[in-house]
Motif scaffolding. Sequence first.
Motif, PDB file in Angstrom:
ATOM      1  N   ARG A   8       0.701  -1.203   0.028  1.00  0.00           N
ATOM      2  CA  ARG A   8       0.069  -0.001  -0.060  1.00  0.00           C
ATOM      3  C   ARG A   8       0.823   1.254   0.001  1.00  0.00           C
ATOM      4  NH1 ARG A   8      -4.088  -0.082   4.718  1.00  0.00           N
ATOM      5  NH2 ARG A   8      -4.897   1.755   3.599  1.00  0.00           N
ATOM      6  N   ILE A  11       2.217   1.898  -3.420  1.00  0.00           N
ATOM      7  CA  ILE A  11       1.239   2.269  -4.453  1.00  0.00           C
ATOM      8  C   ILE A  11       1.354   3.624  -4.195  1.00  0.00           C
ATOM      9  CG2 ILE A  11      -0.946   2.082  -4.993  1.00  0.00           C
ATOM     10  CD1 ILE A  11      -1.056  -0.793  -4.736  1.00  0.00           C
ATOM     11  N   PHE A  12       1.209   4.230  -2.794  1.00  0.00           N
ATOM     12  CA  PHE A  12       0.906   5.629  -2.542  1.00  0.00           C
ATOM     13  C   PHE A  12       2.020   6.366  -3.158  1.00  0.00           C
ATOM     14  CE2 PHE A  12       2.006   8.830   0.304  1.00  0.00           C
ATOM     15  CZ  PHE A  12       0.964   9.656   0.214  1.00  0.00           C
ATOM     16  N   PHE A  15       1.582   6.972  -6.936  1.00  0.00           N
ATOM     17  CA  PHE A  15       0.611   7.879  -7.348  1.00  0.00           C
ATOM     18  C   PHE A  15       1.284   9.282  -6.815  1.00  0.00           C
ATOM     19  CE2 PHE A  15      -2.302   4.435  -7.609  1.00  0.00           C
ATOM     20  CZ  PHE A  15      -2.786   4.899  -8.890  1.00  0.00           C
ATOM     21  N   ALA A  16       1.856   9.321  -5.679  1.00  0.00           N
ATOM     22  CA  ALA A  16       2.445  10.723  -5.196  1.00  0.00           C
ATOM     23  C   ALA A  16       3.497  11.258  -6.354  1.00  0.00           C
ATOM     24  CB  ALA A  16       3.071  10.617  -3.938  1.00  0.00           C
ATOM     25  N   SER A  61      -5.045  12.497  -9.135  1.00  0.00           N
ATOM     26  CA  SER A  61      -4.156  11.425  -8.556  1.00  0.00           C
ATOM     27  C   SER A  61      -4.918  10.997  -7.294  1.00  0.00           C
ATOM     28  CB  SER A  61      -2.840  12.047  -8.575  1.00  0.00           C
ATOM     29  OG  SER A  61      -2.392  12.102  -9.852  1.00  0.00           O
ATOM     30  N   THR A  62      -5.220  11.724  -6.484  1.00  0.00           N
ATOM     31  CA  THR A  62      -5.790  11.297  -5.058  1.00  0.00           C
ATOM     32  C   THR A  62      -6.857  10.427  -5.345  1.00  0.00           C
ATOM     33  OG1 THR A  62      -4.777  13.397  -4.006  1.00  0.00           O
ATOM     34  CG2 THR A  62      -6.304  12.192  -3.024  1.00  0.00           C
ATOM     35  N   TRP A  65      -5.979   7.129  -6.415  1.00  0.00           N
ATOM     36  CA  TRP A  65      -5.157   6.233  -5.387  1.00  0.00           C
ATOM     37  C   TRP A  65      -6.132   5.967  -4.398  1.00  0.00           C
ATOM     38  CZ3 TRP A  65      -4.797   7.874  -0.268  1.00  0.00           C
ATOM     39  CH2 TRP A  65      -3.931   7.139   0.473  1.00  0.00           C
ATOM     40  N   VAL A  66      -7.094   6.509  -4.021  1.00  0.00           N
ATOM     41  CA  VAL A  66      -7.963   6.157  -2.994  1.00  0.00           C
ATOM     42  C   VAL A  66      -8.730   5.133  -3.473  1.00  0.00           C
ATOM     43  CG1 VAL A  66     -10.163   6.667  -1.930  1.00  0.00           C
ATOM     44  CG2 VAL A  66      -8.375   8.355  -1.732  1.00  0.00           C
ATOM     45  N   PHE A  68      -7.885   2.874  -5.788  1.00  0.00           N
ATOM     46  CA  PHE A  68      -6.962   1.738  -6.157  1.00  0.00           C
ATOM     47  C   PHE A  68      -6.296   1.263  -4.750  1.00  0.00           C
ATOM     48  CE2 PHE A  68      -3.112  -0.242  -7.565  1.00  0.00           C
ATOM     49  CZ  PHE A  68      -3.541  -0.555  -8.771  1.00  0.00           C
ATOM     50  N   ASP A  69      -6.304   2.011  -3.701  1.00  0.00           N
ATOM     51  CA  ASP A  69      -6.072   1.318  -2.456  1.00  0.00           C
ATOM     52  C   ASP A  69      -7.215   0.584  -1.883  1.00  0.00           C
ATOM     53  OD1 ASP A  69      -4.103   1.488  -0.195  1.00  0.00           O
ATOM     54  OD2 ASP A  69      -6.223   2.518   0.865  1.00  0.00           O
ATOM     55  N   ALA A  73      -5.203  -2.305  -3.562  1.00  0.00           N
ATOM     56  CA  ALA A  73      -4.079  -2.784  -2.832  1.00  0.00           C
ATOM     57  C   ALA A  73      -4.564  -3.532  -1.181  1.00  0.00           C
ATOM     58  CB  ALA A  73      -3.437  -1.334  -2.517  1.00  0.00           C
TER      59      ALA A  73
END
Length: 666
Positions: A8, A11-12, A15-16, A61-62, A65-66, A68-69, A73
């Motif tokens: 996780r 992955i964060f 994306f960052a 992106s955020t 990412w959320v 995707f997480d 993830a």
Amino acid sequence: MFTHLSLRLRIFLFFALLALGGSALVIGGLTIGYMRLGEDHALSSFVISGFVGVLAIFGLSTWIWVLFDEHVARPVERLAADMRARAHADVDHDIDHAPARYLGDLGNAAAAVAANLTETRNAMALEIGRETAKLGLEKSRLEALLAEVPDGVLFCTAEHSVVLYNGQAREVLENSPALGLNRPLADVILPGPVRQAYDRLLAAEAREGADILCATKVGAKLLEARMRLMWLEGQETKQPGYVLSLRDVTGDLRVQAERARLLNDLLAGVEAALPTLPQEAPAVADLAALAAETAERKAPTDTEWWPMEALAGNNLSGALKARLKRKGVTLTCDLPATKLRCDGFAVTRLLERLALDWVGDGATGLSLRLEETGPVTARLVLSANGALPDPETLTTWLDTPLSPGLAQFAGRDVLITHATKVEIDQAAPGLTLTLPLACPPRISSARVIQYDFELLHAEIPEEMSGAALKQLSYVVFDTETTGLNPQVDEICQIAAVRIVNGKLLDGERFDMIVDPGRKIPQASIDVHGVTNAMVDGAPPVVEALKRFHDYANGAVLVAHNAPFDMSFLQRREAEIGARFDQPILDTVLCSAILFGQSAEHTLDAVCDRLGIVIPEADRHTAIGDAIGTAEAFRKMIPMLEAAELPTLGATIKAFDKHARLIEHLN
């Protein structure tokens, strides 16, 4: 480079970096465009466009990412933990597909692998069960045999740790809480005579046994012990273990010593009175003959019942020199290998006592020699530079206990049990002790016994931090308290179970109601069920913790939310005169390592994930929660090893990443 980070977190970071890279490209592109345009009034438009573009990129992106997480993830992490649980912890219920619904066929594939693994494991277990049924039957027979043996029986490793004991051994040792599997024998029996006899048998590679006298650590009960080394074909350790059979002879010694003293006094009185009687009287001659016959027949009864061994003179002198050297006394001796029939430990302690007392009276230059005085006896002569003790002084020395651990056993008892005496020999000069020579040992028939003691082959590294988790012994405990504040509340119940060699020892439970010294609030009673009536007359907290410390000594402590329970133990360390300084493992942190921080880590949640059921009647009782925690931890051990945390040190180091969970719980 980033392989040590969790999925996780990686992955964060991805994306960052993607957001930062996209923003940099937008800003770079706008900057180049502005410079090519060359009109100053357009700067604000470019800045606003760049600001909006960067916000859009970061927002998009955020959001991605959320999603995707949440849908990739975390489900992958949970799926990995579920598969690890089924691979290493014998969990057999189906994998929950719902969290992995966005992973395509991955959830179904993982479920198929888990189902196939379960089927294969069941088939293998069935086959192994058939093959081990016969071994199980032999094991049951051996256990039944050991349970019926009249003497206490202990099997110990070369490092003097217990790997087997029967019920009679526990009775002989008065149910000492320090007796347990993989616990040091020295916790229950004074180690001197046991180690001395073991070293002698090992040096001689003896196949026959040795009879010794030893004493319990608490209460100084005298035990007659028979030691035999376990020379096993194909053994994996360099040195053999041994078996000890124990019998309490404290009462026998007292009765035998009193009987011998009475007979000695009677014979001495008769011998002193005979010259004063008319010698021509027939009764006087009969009395003299009776006294002589009684004295002759009495001698074997003083020695035959006592544990004797064939002890080489050089072994006796070596042990005596070593003991005196530790106390600053030098002894010169070079005894031959002539074998004496005696209790080696008792005779060594007797000679040590005489030497120390003589040195205390100013003697120097101690020496010991052995003289064979005939075909069946030999004489030990202890000499020194200095005046010989007078009879009264020698009597005082012989009436002194041999050591604090043998308070009921003095030098005079050694002489009685060996049917001999210490004499003051002006011609030698010195103190002399006559002992019988040992007969050639009987050749015993081969003893055939088979048993699988894995502890005999376990080699624990010297540094505990480098020890494999499956090799260590654990005490898994839980407490019930009067409240949740360790500064003012107290323990009202403490319970624990032991895990040795990966197995939960149901027969070595520790479960104690404790008097907290204060009233238990009704709110706490409603949780754990320990009432004020139940603690009335129970051991106080200090006494309970002393017993628990003896029970847990030498093992790694394990608890669920350990800081809470340990705070109640550690605040009493000064009062009990001992510290709980062994390593401590927390199943909350173990769960966080295996299932991720986002999972729930209550004891109920952990047990549910691992397929463990705590009976409702036992939940929130100290023993019930201790057993549940132990079962969970036992299943976590292979999972931690699979997560590349095979040692105690590696596991404790991994705890640092999840310490905030404990802070949150407390």
